[in-house]
Design a protein around this motif. Structure first.
Motif, PDB file in Angstrom:
ATOM      1  N   UNK B  66       9.284  14.818   0.816  1.00  0.00           N
ATOM      2  CA  UNK B  66      10.573  15.215  -0.119  1.00  0.00           C
ATOM      3  C   UNK B  66      10.878  16.475  -0.344  1.00  0.00           C
ATOM      4  N   UNK B  67      10.142  17.075  -0.435  1.00  0.00           N
ATOM      5  CA  UNK B  67      11.166  18.350  -1.094  1.00  0.00           C
ATOM      6  C   UNK B  67      11.718  19.136  -0.397  1.00  0.00           C
ATOM      7  N   UNK B  68      11.355  19.277   1.199  1.00  0.00           N
ATOM      8  CA  UNK B  68      12.279  19.602   2.480  1.00  0.00           C
ATOM      9  C   UNK B  68      13.549  18.265   2.723  1.00  0.00           C
ATOM     10  N   UNK B  69      14.056  17.461   1.835  1.00  0.00           N
ATOM     11  CA  UNK B  69      14.548  16.982   2.507  1.00  0.00           C
ATOM     12  C   UNK B  69      16.106  16.746   1.162  1.00  0.00           C
ATOM     13  N   UNK B  70      15.194  17.210   0.006  1.00  0.00           N
ATOM     14  CA  UNK B  70      16.226  16.988  -1.318  1.00  0.00           C
ATOM     15  C   UNK B  70      16.379  19.200  -1.263  1.00  0.00           C
ATOM     16  N   UNK B  71      15.670  19.598  -0.450  1.00  0.00           N
ATOM     17  CA  UNK B  71      15.993  21.047  -0.549  1.00  0.00           C
ATOM     18  C   UNK B  71      17.173  21.838  -0.825  1.00  0.00           C
ATOM     19  N   UNK B  72      18.427  21.694  -0.256  1.00  0.00           N
ATOM     20  CA  UNK B  72      19.471  21.876  -0.779  1.00  0.00           C
ATOM     21  C   UNK B  72      20.600  20.710  -1.279  1.00  0.00           C
ATOM     22  N   UNK B  73      19.580  20.597  -2.307  1.00  0.00           N
ATOM     23  CA  UNK B  73      20.470  18.663  -3.234  1.00  0.00           C
ATOM     24  C   UNK B  73      20.458  20.568  -4.718  1.00  0.00           C
ATOM     25  N   UNK B  74      21.684  19.667  -5.902  1.00  0.00           N
ATOM     26  CA  UNK B  74      21.307  19.962  -6.614  1.00  0.00           C
ATOM     27  C   UNK B  74      21.449  19.017  -8.168  1.00  0.00           C
ATOM     28  N   UNK B  75      21.718  17.920  -6.946  1.00  0.00           N
ATOM     29  CA  UNK B  75      21.139  17.428  -8.641  1.00  0.00           C
ATOM     30  C   UNK B  75      20.808  16.086  -8.061  1.00  0.00           C
ATOM     31  N   UNK B  76      19.312  15.330  -8.540  1.00  0.00           N
ATOM     32  CA  UNK B  76      18.552  14.796  -7.704  1.00  0.00           C
ATOM     33  C   UNK B  76      18.566  13.080  -8.754  1.00  0.00           C
ATOM     34  N   UNK B  77      18.543  12.347  -8.515  1.00  0.00           N
ATOM     35  CA  UNK B  77      18.699  10.802  -9.155  1.00  0.00           C
ATOM     36  C   UNK B  77      18.142   9.807  -8.388  1.00  0.00           C
ATOM     37  N   UNK B  78      16.916   9.128  -8.927  1.00  0.00           N
ATOM     38  CA  UNK B  78      16.501   8.532  -8.175  1.00  0.00           C
ATOM     39  C   UNK B  78      16.198   7.555  -8.815  1.00  0.00           C
ATOM     40  N   UNK B  79      16.242   6.202  -8.047  1.00  0.00           N
ATOM     41  CA  UNK B  79      16.278   4.607  -8.126  1.00  0.00           C
ATOM     42  C   UNK B  79      14.881   4.088  -8.811  1.00  0.00           C
ATOM     43  N   UNK B  80      15.065   3.403 -10.416  1.00  0.00           N
ATOM     44  CA  UNK B  80      13.318   3.087 -10.575  1.00  0.00           C
ATOM     45  C   UNK B  80      14.103   2.312 -11.001  1.00  0.00           C
ATOM     46  N   UNK B  81      13.264   1.028 -11.011  1.00  0.00           N
ATOM     47  CA  UNK B  81      13.404  -0.528 -11.066  1.00  0.00           C
ATOM     48  C   UNK B  81      12.829  -0.253 -12.535  1.00  0.00           C
ATOM     49  N   UNK B  82      11.870   0.564 -13.209  1.00  0.00           N
ATOM     50  CA  UNK B  82      10.586   0.119 -14.018  1.00  0.00           C
ATOM     51  C   UNK B  82      10.860   1.083 -15.423  1.00  0.00           C
TER      52      UNK B  82
END
Lengths: 258, 258
Positions: B66-82
């Motif tokens: 995951x870290x590689x996939x978001x390395x250049x992103x500034x805001x990371x939002x996770x979809x959460x059902x719980x």
């Protein structure tokens, strides 16, 4: 929250899409599905795709013509992907959803979704009091039937939640903390400032500059009381370091043990 | 409108769902798809389900963590059902979408969607600055991956349209008419009243009552100029009936010939 808006699928070609639409409806609390002359009745593929929404699929009413499917409805909204030559200008999904939610008690709305390739005919659109348009990417506006049903059902749910003042979000966890008050934050900043002074870290020519940056960061983050206590504990530990380890340990003991 | 938010699918089990998610993204103008250790890479089923969004699927970056996939992103939002035990309280999709749209220029957001059955792990959720929750039916909250991607992409597009003041709705048809002015409506009501008098249709004990109902109906419908003209023409035809057919025909000639 059970939503009574009827979803009317007109002339659906692939039964699988009917199943997917049933599932999309149920995830948003809708249950009233009507089918107008589908090319084939729901089959195994439809049932597989309905998944846990089999009840919605199996209770679907099948009609030969549109008028029968909407006879008892008071507001009829047609999903439209195109500009029409004449007739109502379409509205965005939140606007359509609001007009459904604002209907007087005892009235029922229907949302019509047309054939996979060609949508609703002009004669079918003439039955609609209102048109709704999902503002898709003009270069690729190909939402499938389940996707359009999902978006419109979602907006109905959002409008219904807004009307009742609910958020629909999970309950805050029981262990969540109250947001820190301005006074608690001021104490934190004072604590910060004295530690930074002791460390010789404050710029003597402009001592307020650093504190202003620290205030801005914490201000944006709106910390809760526990987070403030954690930072107070860290600051105390820094103060106690090498001089009075027992006091630092005592201060750590004051933290909320979350 | 091209939206640069990255959709990150983490640990997807079924390649077909990756294709459906790519399609959902493109219908809303998103194009940046990243896959974190999918169980299988995109296959024929994925390509079939991507349909016209094959470009999004084929440009997807595949990462092992995951870290590689978001390395250049500034805001990371996770979809959460719980509800989570600890950590950020989730916000509703419009709120999350607004925080993406309000990012300063040159920054990029990522939205993380987890595994079909189990979602994101706690370690993955810890990477997120914010959580987003689709307020689904608590009795059946089973949105599939494509459905969740569709809803979140839709809200990103709605927020982006709102921020630029666009509606995303089709252009009003060129033949659409301006809404009637109060003066045009008053002339219509006067015309109506004299025709109803001639017909002996007004209740002599309370002549205003009927006119008030007619005003309310037209007032709610906000008629356009052409619709007013059509009614004026009909009223003239009623007046001309049996007495002066030529005059009625002349009046009909004054209508806008839509």
């Amino acid at each position: 929250m059970r939503l009574d808006t009827r979803i009317v699928l007109v002339g659906t070609t692939h039964p699988g899409n009917i199943g997917s639409a049933a599932r999309a409806m149920k995830t948003m609390g809708l249950h009233d599905l009507a089918l107008v002359s589908p090319r084939k009745p729901p089959d195994d593929e439809a049932r597989a795709r309905a998944s846990g929404a089999l009840d919605v699929l199996e209770n679907a009413q099948i009609h030969e013509d549109l008028d029968a499917a909407i006879a008892d409805c008071h507001l009829v909204i047609g999903a439209s992907a195109r500009t029409r030559r004449l007739g109502a200008e379409p509205v965005a999904p939140p606007v359509a959803a609001r007009s459904v939610v604002e209907l007087p008690p005892g009235t029922r709305a229907a949302i019509l979704l047309g054939r996979e390739r060609t949508g609703l005919t002009n004669e079918e659109l003439d039955r609609c009091h209102q048109l709704v348009h999902i503002p898709a990417n003009p270069d690729y506006s190909s939402l499938n039937l389940a996707a359009a049903t999902q978006v419109l059902s979602y907006e109905l749910r959002m409008a219904a939640l807004a009307a009742t003042g609910e958020t629909g979000l999970p309950e805050p966890s029981r262990r969540s903390q109250p947001t820190a008050t301005a006074e608690e934050l001021e104490h934190l900043y004072q604590h910060f400032e004295s530690v930074l002074e002791e460390l010789g870290f404050l710029d003597r020519s402009n001592p307020r500059q650093l504190m202003r940056r620290i205030r801005r960061l914490f201000g944006r983050a709106l910390p809760d009381r526990n987070e403030v206590n954690i930072f107070r504990g860290i600051l105390s530990a820094v103060q106690g370091r090498g001089s009075a380890p027992r006091r630092a340990a005592e201060r750590r003991g004051q933290q909320d043990p979350d």
